[in-house]
Design an enzyme around this catalytic site. Structure first.
Site, PDB file in Angstrom:
ATOM      1  N   ASP A 161      11.020   3.704  10.186  1.00 18.10           N
ATOM      2  CA  ASP A 161      10.642   4.984  10.786  1.00 18.10           C
ATOM      3  C   ASP A 161       9.224   4.967  11.355  1.00 18.10           C
ATOM      4  O   ASP A 161       8.381   4.158  10.966  1.00 18.10           O
ATOM      5  CB  ASP A 161      10.707   6.099   9.738  1.00 18.10           C
ATOM      6  CG  ASP A 161      12.119   6.494   9.360  1.00 18.10           C
ATOM      7  OD1 ASP A 161      13.062   5.786   9.767  1.00 18.10           O
ATOM      8  OD2 ASP A 161      12.265   7.506   8.657  1.00 18.10           O
ATOM      9  N   HIS A 189       8.991   1.843   6.887  1.00 17.93           N
ATOM     10  CA  HIS A 189       8.250   2.358   8.039  1.00 17.93           C
ATOM     11  C   HIS A 189       7.557   1.214   8.774  1.00 17.93           C
ATOM     12  O   HIS A 189       6.972   0.323   8.145  1.00 17.93           O
ATOM     13  CB  HIS A 189       7.190   3.368   7.592  1.00 17.93           C
ATOM     14  CG  HIS A 189       7.762   4.627   6.999  1.00 17.93           C
ATOM     15  ND1 HIS A 189       8.286   4.663   5.720  1.00 17.93           N
ATOM     16  CD2 HIS A 189       7.896   5.874   7.515  1.00 17.93           C
ATOM     17  CE1 HIS A 189       8.727   5.887   5.468  1.00 17.93           C
ATOM     18  NE2 HIS A 189       8.499   6.640   6.528  1.00 17.93           N
TER      19      HIS A 189
END
Length: 218
Positions: A42, A187
């Site tokens: 992400d 992430h």
């Protein structure tokens, strides 16, 4: 519900894909047989960490799903292309990373719609998956998601790598939480992701050694 594989987009001249039903929640696992895991990343693309992640995925010959922030994709369209060109999936993580369930429907539509439009401009096809920042969906946001032709995707293994807890903790969270049909949350943007990159370098070969197959959720 468990996400079933689907094929986003369609060939020129082909019939449009069927409408996406409005889901009551985001899928947290994959509806696939066998020891399959989806790695998701992400908050990118990031000019430092996304290329490092891509290098690792290339080294281990595994795919990843990148939930991009519209603002970052707008600043780094070359990285969006690189993600797609290497066979990975580009998905929608909103334009500016707000908590969708606190916004008006109009604002949600702008956050998700502008990001889908940008991805289509860059890659030639809109994304088929969306992830709400913080996983914070509500009925209105899920309705907008479906209207834009996207399935909502959550996760079943949370590394909490955004907090930079240390490489060993990130690694352990994946290896201890791994299970068939798992969707792993990591992430590649939103801050210093050097711990995540190092952890992925340790995690990927171990998952493969354990007999897991890394797959795309769509």
């Amino acid at each position: 519900y468990r996400l079933r594989p689907f094929t986003p987009g369609s060939a020129p001249g082909a019939a449009p894909p069927p409408p996406v039903p409005v889901r009551s929640e985001a899928a947290l696992t994959l509806d696939l047989p066998g020891k399959k895991i989806a790695l998701t990343l992400d908050d990118g693309p990031h000019p430092t960490y996304t290329p490092q992640v891509l290098k690792l995925l290339r080294k281990h010959k595994v795919p990843g799903t990148f939930f991009v922030i519209g603002e970052n994709a707008h600043s780094h369209p070359d990285l969006v292309r690189a993600i797609a060109d290497e066979g990975h999936l580009v998905a929608n993580h909103s334009w500016s990373h707000p908590q969708l369930d606190t916004l008006s429907t109009k604002r949600v539509r702008r956050e998700l719609g502008d990001t889908s439009d940008l991805i289509q401009d860059i890659l030639g096809a809109p994304p088929g998956l969306a992830r709400a920042p913080y996983g914070a969906w509500d009925k209105d946001a899920l309705t907008v998601c479906a209207e834009l032709g996207m399935e909502p995707l959550g996760w079943s293994v949370d590394t909490n790598d955004w907090a930079r807890p240390g490489t060993s903790k990130i690694t352990a969270s994946v290896l201890d939480g791994a299970h068939s049909g798992a969707i792993v949350l990591t992430h590649d943007g939103g801050g210093d992701r050097s711990q995540t990159v190092t952890a992925l370098g340790q995690v990927l070969p171990k998952l493969l050694d354990r007999g897991y197959e890394l797959v795309l959720p769509a």
